[in-house]
Design a protein around this motif. Structure first.
Motif, PDB file in Angstrom:
ATOM      1  N   LEU A 166       2.945  -6.196   2.037  1.00 19.78           N
ATOM      2  CA  LEU A 166       3.174  -5.970   0.611  1.00 19.78           C
ATOM      3  C   LEU A 166       2.128  -6.695  -0.225  1.00 19.78           C
ATOM      4  O   LEU A 166       1.598  -7.726   0.182  1.00 19.78           O
ATOM      5  CB  LEU A 166       4.574  -6.480   0.226  1.00 19.78           C
ATOM      6  CG  LEU A 166       5.745  -5.764   0.909  1.00 19.78           C
ATOM      7  CD1 LEU A 166       7.048  -6.465   0.570  1.00 19.78           C
ATOM      8  CD2 LEU A 166       5.802  -4.310   0.476  1.00 19.78           C
ATOM      9  N   ASN A 167       1.891  -6.097  -1.411  1.00 21.39           N
ATOM     10  CA  ASN A 167       0.991  -6.732  -2.368  1.00 21.39           C
ATOM     11  C   ASN A 167       1.827  -7.366  -3.476  1.00 21.39           C
ATOM     12  O   ASN A 167       3.053  -7.513  -3.337  1.00 21.39           O
ATOM     13  CB  ASN A 167      -0.028  -5.735  -2.915  1.00 21.39           C
ATOM     14  CG  ASN A 167       0.644  -4.484  -3.452  1.00 21.39           C
ATOM     15  OD1 ASN A 167       1.841  -4.521  -3.789  1.00 21.39           O
ATOM     16  ND2 ASN A 167      -0.098  -3.384  -3.511  1.00 21.39           N
ATOM     17  N   ALA A 168       1.192  -7.655  -4.611  1.00 25.05           N
ATOM     18  CA  ALA A 168       1.914  -8.322  -5.714  1.00 25.05           C
ATOM     19  C   ALA A 168       2.832  -7.372  -6.467  1.00 25.05           C
ATOM     20  O   ALA A 168       3.702  -7.816  -7.227  1.00 25.05           O
ATOM     21  CB  ALA A 168       0.910  -8.970  -6.667  1.00 25.05           C
ATOM     22  N   GLY A 169       2.711  -6.084  -6.237  1.00 26.15           N
ATOM     23  CA  GLY A 169       3.505  -5.108  -6.988  1.00 26.15           C
ATOM     24  C   GLY A 169       4.940  -5.024  -6.512  1.00 26.15           C
ATOM     25  O   GLY A 169       5.314  -5.642  -5.504  1.00 26.15           O
ATOM     26  N   ASN A 207      11.075   0.540  -3.463  1.00 21.05           N
ATOM     27  CA  ASN A 207      11.133  -0.538  -4.440  1.00 21.05           C
ATOM     28  C   ASN A 207      11.512  -1.821  -3.708  1.00 21.05           C
ATOM     29  O   ASN A 207      12.582  -1.901  -3.104  1.00 21.05           O
ATOM     30  CB  ASN A 207      12.174  -0.221  -5.510  1.00 21.05           C
ATOM     31  CG  ASN A 207      12.075  -1.179  -6.681  1.00 21.05           C
ATOM     32  OD1 ASN A 207      11.913  -2.391  -6.485  1.00 21.05           O
ATOM     33  ND2 ASN A 207      12.151  -0.655  -7.882  1.00 21.05           N
ATOM     34  N   VAL A 208      10.621  -2.783  -3.770  1.00 19.45           N
ATOM     35  CA  VAL A 208      10.815  -4.028  -2.994  1.00 19.45           C
ATOM     36  C   VAL A 208      11.077  -5.230  -3.894  1.00 19.45           C
ATOM     37  O   VAL A 208      10.982  -6.371  -3.456  1.00 19.45           O
ATOM     38  CB  VAL A 208       9.583  -4.306  -2.086  1.00 19.45           C
ATOM     39  CG1 VAL A 208       9.507  -3.275  -0.985  1.00 19.45           C
ATOM     40  CG2 VAL A 208       8.296  -4.352  -2.890  1.00 19.45           C
ATOM     41  N   ARG A 209      11.437  -4.968  -5.161  1.00 21.10           N
ATOM     42  CA  ARG A 209      11.623  -6.102  -6.087  1.00 21.10           C
ATOM     43  C   ARG A 209      12.768  -6.995  -5.618  1.00 21.10           C
ATOM     44  O   ARG A 209      12.628  -8.222  -5.536  1.00 21.10           O
ATOM     45  CB  ARG A 209      11.908  -5.559  -7.473  1.00 21.10           C
ATOM     46  CG  ARG A 209      12.001  -6.604  -8.555  1.00 21.10           C
ATOM     47  CD  ARG A 209      12.069  -5.955  -9.937  1.00 21.10           C
ATOM     48  NE  ARG A 209      13.242  -5.115 -10.078  1.00 21.10           N
ATOM     49  CZ  ARG A 209      14.436  -5.552 -10.461  1.00 21.10           C
ATOM     50  NH1 ARG A 209      14.630  -6.833 -10.730  1.00 21.10           N
ATOM     51  NH2 ARG A 209      15.447  -4.719 -10.565  1.00 21.10           N
ATOM     52  N   ILE A 210      13.908  -6.421  -5.322  1.00 23.39           N
ATOM     53  CA  ILE A 210      15.056  -7.229  -4.893  1.00 23.39           C
ATOM     54  C   ILE A 210      14.771  -7.874  -3.530  1.00 23.39           C
ATOM     55  O   ILE A 210      15.136  -9.027  -3.265  1.00 23.39           O
ATOM     56  CB  ILE A 210      16.339  -6.364  -4.834  1.00 23.39           C
ATOM     57  CG1 ILE A 210      16.684  -5.891  -6.235  1.00 23.39           C
ATOM     58  CG2 ILE A 210      17.478  -7.150  -4.216  1.00 23.39           C
ATOM     59  CD1 ILE A 210      17.829  -4.923  -6.307  1.00 23.39           C
ATOM     60  N   TYR A 211      14.102  -7.104  -2.687  1.00 24.30           N
ATOM     61  CA  TYR A 211      13.760  -7.634  -1.351  1.00 24.30           C
ATOM     62  C   TYR A 211      12.914  -8.886  -1.481  1.00 24.30           C
ATOM     63  O   TYR A 211      13.142  -9.885  -0.774  1.00 24.30           O
ATOM     64  CB  TYR A 211      13.034  -6.551  -0.538  1.00 24.30           C
ATOM     65  CG  TYR A 211      12.533  -7.042   0.797  1.00 24.30           C
ATOM     66  CD1 TYR A 211      11.163  -7.185   1.039  1.00 24.30           C
ATOM     67  CD2 TYR A 211      13.420  -7.374   1.812  1.00 24.30           C
ATOM     68  CE1 TYR A 211      10.702  -7.656   2.245  1.00 24.30           C
ATOM     69  CE2 TYR A 211      12.965  -7.836   3.037  1.00 24.30           C
ATOM     70  CZ  TYR A 211      11.591  -7.966   3.242  1.00 24.30           C
ATOM     71  OH  TYR A 211      11.135  -8.445   4.455  1.00 24.30           O
ATOM     72  N   MET A 253       4.132 -11.166   3.628  1.00 27.71           N
ATOM     73  CA  MET A 253       5.430 -10.491   3.527  1.00 27.71           C
ATOM     74  C   MET A 253       5.260  -9.008   3.827  1.00 27.71           C
ATOM     75  O   MET A 253       4.337  -8.378   3.267  1.00 27.71           O
ATOM     76  CB  MET A 253       5.972 -10.691   2.111  1.00 27.71           C
ATOM     77  CG  MET A 253       7.453 -10.459   2.012  1.00 27.71           C
ATOM     78  SD  MET A 253       8.020 -10.541   0.307  1.00 27.71           S
ATOM     79  CE  MET A 253       7.598 -12.213  -0.139  1.00 27.71           C
ATOM     80  N   LYS A 254       6.131  -8.502   4.699  1.00 28.05           N
ATOM     81  CA  LYS A 254       5.985  -7.081   5.088  1.00 28.05           C
ATOM     82  C   LYS A 254       7.180  -6.287   4.568  1.00 28.05           C
ATOM     83  O   LYS A 254       8.275  -6.834   4.367  1.00 28.05           O
ATOM     84  CB  LYS A 254       5.921  -6.969   6.614  1.00 28.05           C
ATOM     85  CG  LYS A 254       4.641  -7.564   7.188  1.00 28.05           C
ATOM     86  CD  LYS A 254       4.546  -7.333   8.674  1.00 28.05           C
ATOM     87  CE  LYS A 254       3.235  -7.923   9.184  1.00 28.05           C
ATOM     88  NZ  LYS A 254       3.124  -7.874  10.612  1.00 28.05           N
ATOM     89  N   CYS A 255       6.981  -5.038   4.368  1.00 21.56           N
ATOM     90  CA  CYS A 255       8.021  -4.145   3.866  1.00 21.56           C
ATOM     91  C   CYS A 255       9.143  -4.032   4.894  1.00 21.56           C
ATOM     92  O   CYS A 255       8.890  -3.891   6.094  1.00 21.56           O
ATOM     93  CB  CYS A 255       7.428  -2.768   3.577  1.00 21.56           C
ATOM     94  SG  CYS A 255       8.673  -1.543   3.126  1.00 21.56           S
ATOM     95  N   TYR A 256      10.377  -4.107   4.428  1.00 17.33           N
ATOM     96  CA  TYR A 256      11.534  -4.040   5.334  1.00 17.33           C
ATOM     97  C   TYR A 256      11.736  -2.621   5.897  1.00 17.33           C
ATOM     98  O   TYR A 256      12.395  -2.431   6.895  1.00 17.33           O
ATOM     99  CB  TYR A 256      12.816  -4.502   4.614  1.00 17.33           C
ATOM    100  CG  TYR A 256      13.243  -3.592   3.499  1.00 17.33           C
ATOM    101  CD1 TYR A 256      12.748  -3.776   2.198  1.00 17.33           C
ATOM    102  CD2 TYR A 256      14.121  -2.523   3.703  1.00 17.33           C
ATOM    103  CE1 TYR A 256      13.130  -2.953   1.175  1.00 17.33           C
ATOM    104  CE2 TYR A 256      14.504  -1.702   2.684  1.00 17.33           C
ATOM    105  CZ  TYR A 256      14.006  -1.911   1.401  1.00 17.33           C
ATOM    106  OH  TYR A 256      14.381  -1.078   0.375  1.00 17.33           O
TER     107      TYR A 256
END
Lengths: 453, 54
Positions: free
Chosen positions: A10-13, A22-26, A1-4
């Protein structure tokens, strides 16, 4: 999974290690997309294609970059006969992910087969034409056109459904059911198909009210993707029953073979064997005849060879006689009577012609006389000088030519030479001749005495 | 009971190969991620504007 935002892996964070967003919702959005993809995949596996389409569309609404979901959606569209929709999804998929994308393979398959693509396009045009006929209330034309379309593209679910609708409108509920069953094979849980099927069943029941309800006679159940309908009292064939039937069949087969087939085959074989034996005997007898005739030929030819050999020998002997006659004449002319006489001795009078015989006799007489004289002279000289063997040789020749020569002197001296050469036995016959031919002579008296020794 | 005319409206013409290009262009390509980004952008803009006013 890559950052939008920045495209970093992305890692597990919950924070992007690249840009700090902040990629939580993504991440939740992505997981939702994948969940719907899984549901769509399950539905596609059981051939619930319309259900799969709904799930996959939702998956793509969450994440348009979900390549797997998009490719699967294209496949489902393709399976339902919607080729252009399938192409659309695959092109978009390839656009979002150019490398390592299964959609490239699907597009190559279609684009390389240009004839197939043209045929698909033609079926789509015909389907649209049929739809137009329906809207123009030309239901018969629409039915004809739809049958052609479905013959070319039997996977077009919408075509089956439209055809079923037309049949329902015409009151041909059995044909409608058949068409809907075909649609059901492709897309099992299609809502439209199920609704039309219900309508067709209602229509059929209304058409045949006296018919017994189906569920009293028949049992239907699902087996995988198919609906099995069978009479209620049909015995299910078990393995044991199958084996028993097979054994009975084998026994019957063996009985038929042994009582009907084998005797016939055996008699045919025996007839064939007899015919072959007869033919062989005929062949042997004809060969024997041939052998006998050939043996007779051999015998005849051997006889001919023997005759020819004899003829050959006679010819040689004849030539030899003439040769010796000529030689004797030559030696006679030269005055060598001894050699001429020897040569004449080898001539066979029977081989000579009349003229040659006359010559022979003339020469013989003249040579003989001189020869005889020569032989006697030489023989007597040798006897006198005690050369008895030489004497025997010459005197014998003289005696063979003329045993009365010199009043038996040659005969007498020959016997004497044998006796003096210690061969009294050879001498006795000659002494006996002297006695017979010249009985009252002194030589005969001497001969008597030597014979009695 | 099925109403033929009503049901017929549910059947749309199938896309032909020549229409594929237009279909791709018209394809809706906005997903939740785009909407989320759009929402974040709008939120940032509002924050900036309210910060200036303050």
């Amino acid at each position: 999974m890559k950052c939008y935002n920045c495209g970093t892996q992305l890692n597990a964070g919950v924070v992007c290690p690249g840009c700090g967003m902040n990629v939580r919702i993504y991440k939740k959005i992505i997981m939702a997309s994948n969940a719907y993809y899984n549901v769509g995949l399950e539905k596609a596996n059981v051939r619930d294609l319309s259900g799969a389409i709904d799930s996959l569309k939702i998956s793509l609404r969450f994440n348009k970059m979900n390549t797997d979901a998009r490719n699967l959606l294209g496949l489902v569209y393709f399976e339902m006969g919607e080729t252009v929709l399938a192409l659309t999804e695959w092109v978009l998929s390839k656009n979002y992910q150019p490398e390592d994308n299964r959609a490239s393979h699907y597009l190559d398959q279609i684009q390389h087969n240009k004839g197939s693509l043209d045929a698909i396009n033609q079926t789509i045009k015909k389907y649209n034409q049929a739809l137009l006929y329906c809207k123009q209330n030309s239901r018969d034309l629409a039915i004809i056109q739809l049958k052609k379309v479905l013959a070319l593209n039997p996977k077009l679910v919408a075509g089956h459904q439209l055809l079923a609708l037309l049949y329902i409108q015409e009151g041909k509920f059995d044909l409608a059911k058949k068409s809907l069953r075909n649609a059901g094979k492709i897309d099992v849980n299609n809502k439209l198909t199920l609704r039309y099927l219900k309508e067709a069943n209602i229509g059929l029941r209304e058409q045949n009210p006296n018919r017994k309800p189906k569920n009293e006679e028949l049992i239907s159940y699902q087996s995988g993707n198919e609906t099995i309908i069978q009479p209620k009292y049909l015995k299910d064939t078990s393995a044991f029953g199958t084996i028993v039937n097979m054994v009975i069949g084998i026994i019957i087969g063996v009985a038929i073979t042994s009582f009907l087939v084998v005797p016939g085959v055996r008699s045919v074989a025996q007839s064939a064997a007899k015919a072959e034996v007869l033919e062989a005997n005929n062949t042997i007898s004809s060969k024997n005849q041939t052998i006998a005739s050939l043996e007779a030929q051999i015998e005849m030819l051997s006889g001919q060879i023997t005759d020819m050999q004899l003829d050959g020998e006679n010819t040689v002997s004849q030539v030899n006689s003439y040769d010796q006659l000529l030689y004797a004449y030559l030696k006679y002319e030269e005055g060598d009577m001894d050699i001429a006489g020897d040569a004449l001795g080898t001539v066979d009078e029977e081989h000579l012609s009349e003229n040659a015989l006359q010559i022979y006799k003339t020469i013989y007489a003249k040579v003989n006389e001189a020869y005889l004289e020569s032989l006697y002279t030489d023989g007597y000289l040798a006897y006198s000088e005690a050369r008895y063997e030489e004497a025997i040789e010459n005197l014998k020749k003289a005696v063979d030519l003329d045993e009365t020569y010199q009043n038996g002197a040659a005969l007498y001296y020959l016997a004497q030479a044998y006796r003096k050469n210690n061969d009294l036995e050879s001498a006795k016959p000659y002494y006996q001749k002297v006695i017979e031919l010249y009985p009252d002579t002194e030589r005969a008296a001497n001969a008597k005495r030597y014979v009695q020794q | 009971m099925i109403n033929f005319e009503e049901e017929l409206k549910n059947f749309k013409p199938s896309l032909e190969v020549e229409e594929a290009e237009q279909a791709i262009y018209n394809h809706e390509l906005v997903d939740m991620t785009d909407m989320m980004q759009e929402m974040l952008r709008e939120f940032k803009q509002e924050m900036q504007m309210s910060g200036r006013e303050a």
